[in-house]
Design an enzyme around this catalytic site. Structure first.
Site, PDB file in Angstrom:
ATOM      1  N   LYS A 108      14.782  10.388  28.491  1.00 16.35           N
ATOM      2  CA  LYS A 108      16.192  10.558  28.219  1.00 16.35           C
ATOM      3  C   LYS A 108      16.954  10.893  29.566  1.00 16.35           C
ATOM      4  CE  LYS A 108      16.038  11.388  23.306  1.00 16.35           C
ATOM      5  NZ  LYS A 108      16.020  12.540  22.247  1.00 16.35           N
ATOM      6  N   LYS A 190      10.526   0.379  22.500  1.00 16.41           N
ATOM      7  CA  LYS A 190      10.721   0.918  21.112  1.00 16.41           C
ATOM      8  C   LYS A 190      11.983   0.498  20.354  1.00 16.41           C
ATOM      9  CE  LYS A 190      11.991   5.105  20.049  1.00 16.41           C
ATOM     10  NZ  LYS A 190      12.272   6.375  19.533  1.00 16.41           N
ATOM     11  N   LYS A 193      17.714   3.678  17.335  1.00 17.18           N
ATOM     12  CA  LYS A 193      18.850   3.964  16.752  1.00 17.18           C
ATOM     13  C   LYS A 193      19.977   3.889  17.848  1.00 17.18           C
ATOM     14  CE  LYS A 193      17.911   8.187  14.310  1.00 17.18           C
ATOM     15  NZ  LYS A 193      17.162   9.058  15.130  1.00 17.18           N
TER      16      LYS A 193
HETATM   17  P1  TYM Z   1      13.814  10.516  15.359  1.00 13.21           P
HETATM   18  O1  TYM Z   1      15.142  10.739  14.483  1.00 13.21           O
HETATM   19  O2  TYM Z   1      13.988   9.996  16.854  1.00 13.21           O
HETATM   20  O3  TYM Z   1      13.049   9.517  14.521  1.00 13.21           O
HETATM   21  C1  TYM Z   1      12.650  10.029  13.215  1.00 13.21           C
HETATM   22  C2  TYM Z   1      11.256   9.301  13.219  1.00 13.21           C
HETATM   23  O4  TYM Z   1      11.356   7.812  13.179  1.00 13.21           O
HETATM   24  C3  TYM Z   1      10.196   7.556  13.949  1.00 13.21           C
HETATM   25  N1  TYM Z   1      10.397   6.338  14.683  1.00 13.21           N
HETATM   26  C4  TYM Z   1       9.884   5.170  14.735  1.00 13.21           C
HETATM   27  N2  TYM Z   1       8.743   4.851  14.050  1.00 13.21           N
HETATM   28  C5  TYM Z   1       8.374   3.780  14.180  1.00 13.21           C
HETATM   29  N3  TYM Z   1       8.921   2.794  15.238  1.00 13.21           N
HETATM   30  C6  TYM Z   1      10.061   3.015  15.716  1.00 13.21           C
HETATM   31  N4  TYM Z   1      10.600   2.097  16.589  1.00 13.21           N
HETATM   32  C7  TYM Z   1      10.651   4.255  15.541  1.00 13.21           C
HETATM   33  N5  TYM Z   1      11.702   4.979  16.020  1.00 13.21           N
HETATM   34  C8  TYM Z   1      11.512   6.204  15.462  1.00 13.21           C
HETATM   35  C9  TYM Z   1       9.881   8.808  14.819  1.00 13.21           C
HETATM   36  O5  TYM Z   1       8.647   8.847  15.523  1.00 13.21           O
HETATM   37  C10 TYM Z   1      10.194  10.075  13.751  1.00 13.21           C
HETATM   38  O6  TYM Z   1       9.086  10.075  13.124  1.00 13.21           O
HETATM   39  N6  TYM Z   1      12.126  14.748  17.079  1.00 13.21           N
HETATM   40  C11 TYM Z   1      12.332  14.008  15.964  1.00 13.21           C
HETATM   41  C12 TYM Z   1      13.041  14.610  14.646  1.00 13.21           C
HETATM   42  C13 TYM Z   1      12.176  15.948  14.509  1.00 13.21           C
HETATM   43  C14 TYM Z   1      10.901  16.045  13.964  1.00 13.21           C
HETATM   44  C15 TYM Z   1      11.011  17.484  13.877  1.00 13.21           C
HETATM   45  C16 TYM Z   1       9.869  15.154  13.407  1.00 13.21           C
HETATM   46  C17 TYM Z   1      12.885  16.939  14.575  1.00 13.21           C
HETATM   47  N7  TYM Z   1      11.841  18.165  14.227  1.00 13.21           N
HETATM   48  C18 TYM Z   1       9.882  18.126  13.312  1.00 13.21           C
HETATM   49  C19 TYM Z   1       8.686  15.845  13.255  1.00 13.21           C
HETATM   50  C20 TYM Z   1       8.789  17.329  12.947  1.00 13.21           C
HETATM   51  C21 TYM Z   1      12.975  12.752  16.192  1.00 13.21           C
HETATM   52  O7  TYM Z   1      13.461  12.369  17.251  1.00 13.21           O
HETATM   53  O8  TYM Z   1      13.097  11.697  15.288  1.00 13.21           O
END
Ligand code: TYM
Length: 326
Positions: A108, A190, A193
């Site tokens: 990031k 990866k 979004k």
């Molecule tokens: P975020 O919003 O980036 O992503 C949400 C979830 O989607 C999964 N993910 C993917 N899985 C497979 N292939 C991909 N290309 C892909 N892109 C995203 C992520 O692994 C995630 O599970 N920090 C977290 C949000 C969060 C969180 C937490 C998660 C905040 N607090 C506590 C678990 C526990 C995040 O960035 O999610």
């Protein structure tokens, strides 16, 4: 069980297969808390009106994907102040060097060089606070979040060692298929979004024609065999997506497409994904139109989360020696 998604962009099929879909599968067996991580989202610039509307949209996706608000607490992170409060305590147990070494922080920083803020660096501590507040044993996430769950474990252990047993030690729960979906335009990256190239990701909201068109344009290779291998990142990614959406293993997916040309294979993957998305999209639209219903769910979710979080935080405050009155 605890997990969350940030309302920082349109959901991709990676968010679905890597996380939300799996929450649905577990909700009958665990005491679940699933949040909308809007406090994490502001670590990169967000347009306020859009952040607000995306929060509701994400809640509607949660429900449309099959989460049942009676079985799990669905809530917005910023509505439960203990997340920020516990983060502050955990900050004093976390080393700057550890945070600087986090892969996502480094990525990031490279992508947002003009906005390397404290929140971006503290992001994993807030995530640890999320998980630890609810004494979660399991955290269903995609592969990219594994490192953050591991640091949450380290911080929990550190707190327990210093102040006595308080937190559970959480484990990441990562499924075999769909836990790391790659970009359709650059399969070494990866699917994200926040990718600038809309052809790189398939959004949950994409209509059937768009989904199929994006898969037809997916980058592959100059070979012609649909097999899973490290040298064939594009094809392997498509096989993984197919397996996750058709509910089969990779080997079975390979068998299905043995001898099939790339064009036909890509169309079939697109159709399979579009078939799964269609009913979810219709349901999301229907739910999003009923704002009272959504507000009600988020309100009772926040109340449930608040109760659990308050209990843990008060224990933490007592253990660290914060004055709490009589
Ligand atoms: P975020 O919003 O980036 O992503 C949400 C979830 O989607 C999964 N993910 C993917 N899985 C497979 N292939 C991909 N290309 C892909 N892109 C995203 C992520 O692994 C995630 O599970 N920090 C977290 C949000 C969060 C969180 C937490 C998660 C905040 N607090 C506590 C678990 C526990 C995040 O960035 O999610």
């Amino acid at each position: 069980m605890y997990s969350a998604v940030q309302p920082s962009g349109n959901l991709t099929i990676g968010n679905y297969t890597g996380s939300i879909r799996n929450w649905v599968a577990f909700q009958n067996d665990y005491d679940c808390y699933f949040a909308i991580a809007n406090m994490h989202a502001i670590t990169v610039r967000q347009e306020p009106a859009q952040l607000r509307s995306r929060t509701l949209e994400l809640a509607a996706w949660y429900l449309a994907c099959g989460l049942d608000a009676d079985k799990c607490a669905l809530y917005v992170q910023s509505q439960v102040p203990q997340h920020a409060e516990l983060t502050w305590v955990l900050n004093s147990l976390t080393y700057v060097g550890e945070m600087q070494r986090m892969t996502q922080f480094k990525d990031k920083c490279a992508r947002h060089a003009d906005n390397i803020n404290m929140g971006l660096m503290d992001y994993p501590v807030l995530m640890a606070a999320d998980i630890l507040l609810y004494l979660a044993d399991y955290v269903p996430v995609g592969v990219d979040q594994k490192q953050h769950v591991e640091i949450a474990r380290d911080i929990a252990l550190r707190f327990n060692n210093r102040y006595s047993e308080t937190f559970r030690i959480p484990e990441p729960l990562i499924l075999k298929t769909g836990a790391k979906i790659m970009s359709l335009q650059d399969p070494s990256k990866k699917m994200s979004k926040s990718d600038e190239n809309p052809n790189a990701c398939v959004f949950l909201a994409d209509d059937r024609d768009t989904v199929i068109r994006k898969f037809r344009r997916a980058v592959t290779d100059s070979d012609n065999r649909v097999v899973f291998s490290e040298e064939k990142q594009g094809i392997s990614n498509l096989l993984g997506i197919y397996a996750a959406f058709a509910g089969v293993g990779i080997e079975e997916a390979e068998k299905t497409f043995a001898g099939v040309g790339y064009g036909e294979f890509k169309t079939a993957v697109g159709e399979t994904v579009a078939d799964v998305l269609a009913p979810i999209q219709a349901e999301q639209k229907r739910i999003l139109a009923d704002k009272d219903y959504l507000n009600g769910i988020l309100k009772s979710g926040a109340e449930r989360a608040y109760k659990a979080a308050r209990k843990t935080l008060s224990k933490v405050y007592r253990k660290v020696g914060f004055f709490q009155g009589d």
